[in-house]
Motif scaffolding. Structure first.
Motif, PDB file in Angstrom:
ATOM      1  N   VAL A   8      40.676  43.416  48.509  1.00 15.52           N
ATOM      2  CA  VAL A   8      39.391  43.141  47.858  1.00 15.52           C
ATOM      3  C   VAL A   8      39.691  42.778  46.410  1.00 15.52           C
ATOM      4  N   GLY A   9      39.526  41.492  46.079  1.00 14.83           N
ATOM      5  CA  GLY A   9      39.767  41.044  44.705  1.00 14.83           C
ATOM      6  C   GLY A   9      40.870  39.998  44.647  1.00 14.83           C
ATOM      7  N   ALA A  10      40.516  38.800  44.158  1.00 17.38           N
ATOM      8  CA  ALA A  10      41.492  37.718  43.992  1.00 17.38           C
ATOM      9  C   ALA A  10      41.779  37.488  42.518  1.00 17.38           C
ATOM     10  N   GLN A  33      34.119  38.014  45.762  1.00 12.43           N
ATOM     11  CA  GLN A  33      32.728  37.542  45.694  1.00 12.43           C
ATOM     12  C   GLN A  33      32.551  36.348  44.749  1.00 12.43           C
ATOM     13  N   THR A  34      33.475  36.174  43.758  1.00 11.02           N
ATOM     14  CA  THR A  34      33.229  35.116  42.763  1.00 11.02           C
ATOM     15  C   THR A  34      34.213  33.948  42.809  1.00 11.02           C
ATOM     16  N   GLY A  35      35.475  34.201  43.047  1.00 15.61           N
ATOM     17  CA  GLY A  35      36.445  33.103  43.041  1.00 15.61           C
ATOM     18  C   GLY A  35      37.821  33.631  42.693  1.00 15.61           C
ATOM     19  N   GLY A  37      40.719  34.470  40.482  1.00 16.28           N
ATOM     20  CA  GLY A  37      41.020  34.697  39.061  1.00 16.28           C
ATOM     21  C   GLY A  37      39.828  34.539  38.143  1.00 16.28           C
ATOM     22  N   LYS A  38      38.619  34.744  38.660  1.00 12.96           N
ATOM     23  CA  LYS A  38      37.422  34.503  37.840  1.00 12.96           C
ATOM     24  C   LYS A  38      36.876  35.773  37.166  1.00 12.96           C
ATOM     25  N   GLY A  39      37.471  36.919  37.435  1.00 13.97           N
ATOM     26  CA  GLY A  39      37.003  38.165  36.820  1.00 13.97           C
ATOM     27  C   GLY A  39      37.648  38.364  35.451  1.00 13.97           C
ATOM     28  N   ALA A 198      37.294  45.830  37.383  1.00  9.48           N
ATOM     29  CA  ALA A 198      36.265  46.766  36.935  1.00  9.48           C
ATOM     30  C   ALA A 198      35.343  47.187  38.077  1.00  9.48           C
ATOM     31  N   GLY A 199      35.367  46.435  39.178  1.00 10.26           N
ATOM     32  CA  GLY A 199      34.515  46.746  40.332  1.00 10.26           C
ATOM     33  C   GLY A 199      35.065  47.856  41.221  1.00 10.26           C
ATOM     34  N   ALA A 200      36.241  48.382  40.893  1.00  6.52           N
ATOM     35  CA  ALA A 200      36.851  49.413  41.755  1.00  6.52           C
ATOM     36  C   ALA A 200      36.000  50.682  41.811  1.00  6.52           C
ATOM     37  N   SER A 315      44.225  49.429  40.232  1.00 11.35           N
ATOM     38  CA  SER A 315      43.258  49.132  39.178  1.00 11.35           C
ATOM     39  C   SER A 315      43.880  49.467  37.824  1.00 11.35           C
ATOM     40  N   MET A 316      43.751  48.550  36.881  1.00 10.30           N
ATOM     41  CA  MET A 316      44.427  48.804  35.603  1.00 10.30           C
ATOM     42  C   MET A 316      43.961  47.856  34.510  1.00 10.30           C
ATOM     43  N   HIS A 317      44.069  48.350  33.264  1.00  8.72           N
ATOM     44  CA  HIS A 317      44.058  47.425  32.139  1.00  8.72           C
ATOM     45  C   HIS A 317      45.477  46.875  31.996  1.00  8.72           C
ATOM     46  N   SER A 318      45.611  45.868  31.137  1.00 11.48           N
ATOM     47  CA  SER A 318      46.911  45.201  30.960  1.00 11.48           C
ATOM     48  C   SER A 318      47.429  44.626  32.264  1.00 11.48           C
ATOM     49  N   GLY A 319      46.501  44.214  33.103  1.00  9.20           N
ATOM     50  CA  GLY A 319      46.886  43.641  34.392  1.00  9.20           C
ATOM     51  C   GLY A 319      47.616  42.315  34.256  1.00  9.20           C
ATOM     52  N   ILE A 320      47.381  41.592  33.150  1.00 13.15           N
ATOM     53  CA  ILE A 320      48.109  40.327  32.976  1.00 13.15           C
ATOM     54  C   ILE A 320      49.591  40.649  32.791  1.00 13.15           C
ATOM     55  N   THR A 321      49.864  41.669  31.983  1.00 12.70           N
ATOM     56  CA  THR A 321      51.248  42.100  31.801  1.00 12.70           C
ATOM     57  C   THR A 321      51.822  42.661  33.108  1.00 12.70           C
ATOM     58  N   LEU A 322      51.051  43.517  33.759  1.00  7.20           N
ATOM     59  CA  LEU A 322      51.614  44.349  34.832  1.00  7.20           C
ATOM     60  C   LEU A 322      51.640  43.697  36.212  1.00  7.20           C
TER      61      LEU A 322
HETATM   62  C1  FAD Z   1      38.759  40.734  26.618  1.00 10.61           C
HETATM   63  C2  FAD Z   1      39.957  41.152  27.435  1.00 10.61           C
HETATM   64  C3  FAD Z   1      41.222  41.083  26.867  1.00 10.61           C
HETATM   65  C4  FAD Z   1      42.338  41.477  27.614  1.00 10.61           C
HETATM   66  N1  FAD Z   1      43.578  41.331  27.048  1.00 10.61           N
HETATM   67  C5  FAD Z   1      44.673  41.618  27.797  1.00 10.61           C
HETATM   68  C6  FAD Z   1      45.964  41.335  27.287  1.00 10.61           C
HETATM   69  O1  FAD Z   1      46.128  40.796  26.172  1.00 10.61           O
HETATM   70  N2  FAD Z   1      47.042  41.646  28.058  1.00 10.61           N
HETATM   71  C7  FAD Z   1      46.916  42.203  29.301  1.00 10.61           C
HETATM   72  O2  FAD Z   1      47.921  42.467  29.956  1.00 10.61           O
HETATM   73  N3  FAD Z   1      45.678  42.484  29.809  1.00 10.61           N
HETATM   74  C8  FAD Z   1      44.578  42.189  29.098  1.00 10.61           C
HETATM   75  N4  FAD Z   1      43.328  42.419  29.599  1.00 10.61           N
HETATM   76  C9  FAD Z   1      43.201  43.116  30.881  1.00 10.61           C
HETATM   77  C10 FAD Z   1      43.476  42.196  32.054  1.00 10.61           C
HETATM   78  O3  FAD Z   1      42.768  40.984  31.911  1.00 10.61           O
HETATM   79  C11 FAD Z   1      43.038  42.903  33.345  1.00 10.61           C
HETATM   80  O4  FAD Z   1      43.711  44.159  33.428  1.00 10.61           O
HETATM   81  C12 FAD Z   1      43.385  42.082  34.565  1.00 10.61           C
HETATM   82  O5  FAD Z   1      42.861  40.780  34.490  1.00 10.61           O
HETATM   83  C13 FAD Z   1      42.833  42.799  35.788  1.00 10.61           C
HETATM   84  O6  FAD Z   1      43.074  41.990  36.894  1.00 10.61           O
HETATM   85  P1  FAD Z   1      42.446  42.415  38.283  1.00 10.61           P
HETATM   86  O7  FAD Z   1      42.951  41.424  39.280  1.00 10.61           O
HETATM   87  O8  FAD Z   1      42.702  43.852  38.527  1.00 10.61           O
HETATM   88  O9  FAD Z   1      40.870  42.312  38.051  1.00 10.61           O
HETATM   89  P2  FAD Z   1      39.916  41.035  37.968  1.00 10.61           P
HETATM   90  O10 FAD Z   1      40.577  39.874  37.364  1.00 10.61           O
HETATM   91  O11 FAD Z   1      38.634  41.488  37.366  1.00 10.61           O
HETATM   92  O12 FAD Z   1      39.688  40.674  39.483  1.00 10.61           O
HETATM   93  C14 FAD Z   1      38.918  41.501  40.326  1.00 10.61           C
HETATM   94  C15 FAD Z   1      38.244  40.604  41.334  1.00 10.61           C
HETATM   95  O13 FAD Z   1      37.574  41.438  42.273  1.00 10.61           O
HETATM   96  C16 FAD Z   1      36.376  40.824  42.636  1.00 10.61           C
HETATM   97  N5  FAD Z   1      35.460  41.887  43.095  1.00 10.61           N
HETATM   98  C17 FAD Z   1      35.095  43.000  42.403  1.00 10.61           C
HETATM   99  N6  FAD Z   1      34.270  43.756  43.151  1.00 10.61           N
HETATM  100  C18 FAD Z   1      34.120  43.096  44.324  1.00 10.61           C
HETATM  101  C19 FAD Z   1      33.371  43.366  45.517  1.00 10.61           C
HETATM  102  N7  FAD Z   1      32.611  44.491  45.637  1.00 10.61           N
HETATM  103  N8  FAD Z   1      33.421  42.467  46.529  1.00 10.61           N
HETATM  104  C20 FAD Z   1      34.172  41.339  46.434  1.00 10.61           C
HETATM  105  N9  FAD Z   1      34.906  41.031  45.331  1.00 10.61           N
HETATM  106  C21 FAD Z   1      34.877  41.910  44.291  1.00 10.61           C
HETATM  107  C22 FAD Z   1      35.882  40.129  41.374  1.00 10.61           C
HETATM  108  O14 FAD Z   1      35.050  39.029  41.698  1.00 10.61           O
HETATM  109  C23 FAD Z   1      37.191  39.697  40.713  1.00 10.61           C
HETATM  110  O15 FAD Z   1      37.520  38.347  40.987  1.00 10.61           O
HETATM  111  C24 FAD Z   1      42.189  41.992  28.921  1.00 10.61           C
HETATM  112  C25 FAD Z   1      40.920  42.030  29.500  1.00 10.61           C
HETATM  113  C26 FAD Z   1      39.804  41.610  28.777  1.00 10.61           C
HETATM  114  C27 FAD Z   1      38.449  41.605  29.431  1.00 10.61           C
END
Ligand code: FAD
Length: 361
Positions: A8-10, A33-35, A37-39, A198-200, A315-322
């Motif tokens: 769940v989550g692209a 739900q959105t696309g 890398g669109k979150g 953030a939807g976790a 689920s994590m912050h710094s997901g771009i790094t990690l």
């Molecule tokens: C302003 C900002 C600055 C940042 N700066 C940095 C940085 O400098 N360095 C760094 O490493 N990290 C940074 N981060 C954090 C990093 O962007 C995130 O940790 C990372 O993008 C998380 O990736 P993800 O795939 O877990 O989540 P997301 O990219 O949010 O993807 C989650 C996906 O799940 C989908 N989803 C959610 N709930 C549901 C549901 N119920 N049903 C279907 N689909 C669902 C969403 O549509 C979304 O596409 C920053 C974030 C922000 C907002």
């Protein structure tokens, strides 16, 4: 019938897990739900770093993650990441010294550099500081580009992607999670991985303290800026297409924080003024402003691991790094049964265990 592993989550995290599972011969279905890398992934500053880590284990994870980016690029080809290094001086005085000492204690390849050296590295800066911390191995990435490339590579290996369905709940049989319910109907799974950013919190018991963040991109400029700039009032970098990508302060706790939610237009204009003051010779014009939610597990550390039978969480912050490292470690655990010692301090069960300890006295 063999059901796929449903992710769940692209975003960058889900895409990385999908590619790493597909490489190991696993059948994968990504739902978003959105696309792709669109979150948060598309709304991120994209600083790849191990500059901030609350614990030695977290520092080790972040540092290894930088190496994992290079391994990923070796496999996928270039992904629009600039390995340009970083100059950091968000803090001054004793706080600066404390940060430099902490990085030295971690053994990070960071050097304190003085004004003449800073002016040489970033000649466009109007006001180079007296000193900064330079880390040559850090870089700036476009998370959306990486998520797209990872997904494309996973699909080439047989993974499937459905864009549109919103996952509304988990399906269970006895105590095992056996799929997800979506607004388009049920989807059975051999295992469910929640990489929903953030939807976790809406789908699991993970306590989260997500934080809003504003990022702006300027119209492209000719290449002129070397390192990522982390100044006290603004951070910015130049991407591969020449755009300045900028945000307020990295933690999201700065004095402008309220205006991200109440007046983002004014905050974006203020950021332009701050960047312009650092770069008076450049014409800073906004092309795009994004408002995102940083996914943050409540204690600030990543939450990665089995949550219950059939259910895995990442689920994590710094997901771009990690993400490149997390994808590899998660796939090794799920596909090869190889327990990851690197992930041991970051299990999501730490939250429920703490609660149990408190309740148990
Ligand atoms: C302003 C900002 C600055 C940042 N700066 C940095 C940085 O400098 N360095 C760094 O490493 N990290 C940074 N981060 C954090 C990093 O962007 C995130 O940790 C990372 O993008 C998380 O990736 P993800 O795939 O877990 O989540 P997301 O990219 O949010 O993807 C989650 C996906 O799940 C989908 N989803 C959610 N709930 C549901 C549901 N119920 N049903 C279907 N689909 C669902 C969403 O549509 C979304 O596409 C920053 C974030 C922000 C907002």
């Amino acid at each position: 019938m063999n059901h796929p592993i449903v992710i769940v989550g692209a975003g960058i995290v889900g895409a990385s897990i999908a590619w790493n599972l597909a490489r190991r011969g696993k059948s994968v279905l990504i739902l978003d739900q959105t696309g792709i890398g669109k979150g948060a992934t598309a709304r991120s500053f994209g600083w790849i770093n191990a500059n901030f880590a609350e614990t030695p284990a977290y520092f080790a994870l972040r540092s290894a993650a930088i190496d994992a980016h290079h391994e990923m690029e070796a496999a996928l080809g270039p992904v629009a990441t600039r390995w340009c290094g970083c100059l950091w001086w968000e803090d001054v005085g004793a706080a600066f010294d404390a940060h430099a000492a902490e990085l030295a204690a971690f053994g990070y390849a960071a050097q304190v550099v003085a004004k003449p050296e800073i002016a040489r590295m970033a000649s466009a800066l109007a006001r180079p500081p007296e000193r900064a911390i330079h880390v040559a191995r850090e870089g700036g990435a476009d998370g959306e580009v990486i998520a797209a490339r990872l997904t494309e590579a996973a699909v080439a290996l047989g993974a499937k992607v459905w864009i549109g369905p919103k996952v509304t709940s988990l399906l269970r049989q006895d105590v095992r999670v056996i799929g997800v319910a979506t607004d388009h109907g049920p989807v059975p799974a051999s295992r469910v991985i929640i990489a929903a950013g953030a939807g976790a919190a809406a789908l699991t018991s993970l306590p989260m303290a997500n934080k809003p963040g504003l990022i702006l991109r300027t119209r492209p400029l000719s290449p002129f800026l070397g390192p990522i700039i982390m100044a006290p009032d603004v951070h910015f970098r130049q991407d591969v297409e020449g755009r300045i990508v900028a945000g307020e302060i990295f933690s999201g706790d700065g004095p402008g924080q309220a205006s991200i939610t109440t007046d983002p237009g004014a905050l974006a204009d203020e950021l332009v003024r701050r960047i312009q003051a650092h770069l008076p010779d450049q014409k800073i014009e906004i092309e795009l402003v994004t408002l995102g939610q940083r996914p943050v597990p409540k204690d600030g550390l990543p939450a990665v691991g089995l949550l219950e039978d059939g259910l895995y969480l990442a689920s994590m912050h710094s997901g771009i790094t990690l993400a490149p490292l997390i994808g590899t470690l998660v796939a090794q655990e799920i596909a090869e049964g190889r327990h990851s010692s690197e992930l041991a301090p970051f299990r999501p069960t730490r939250f429920s265990q703490r609660l149990e300890n408190i309740l148990g006295g």
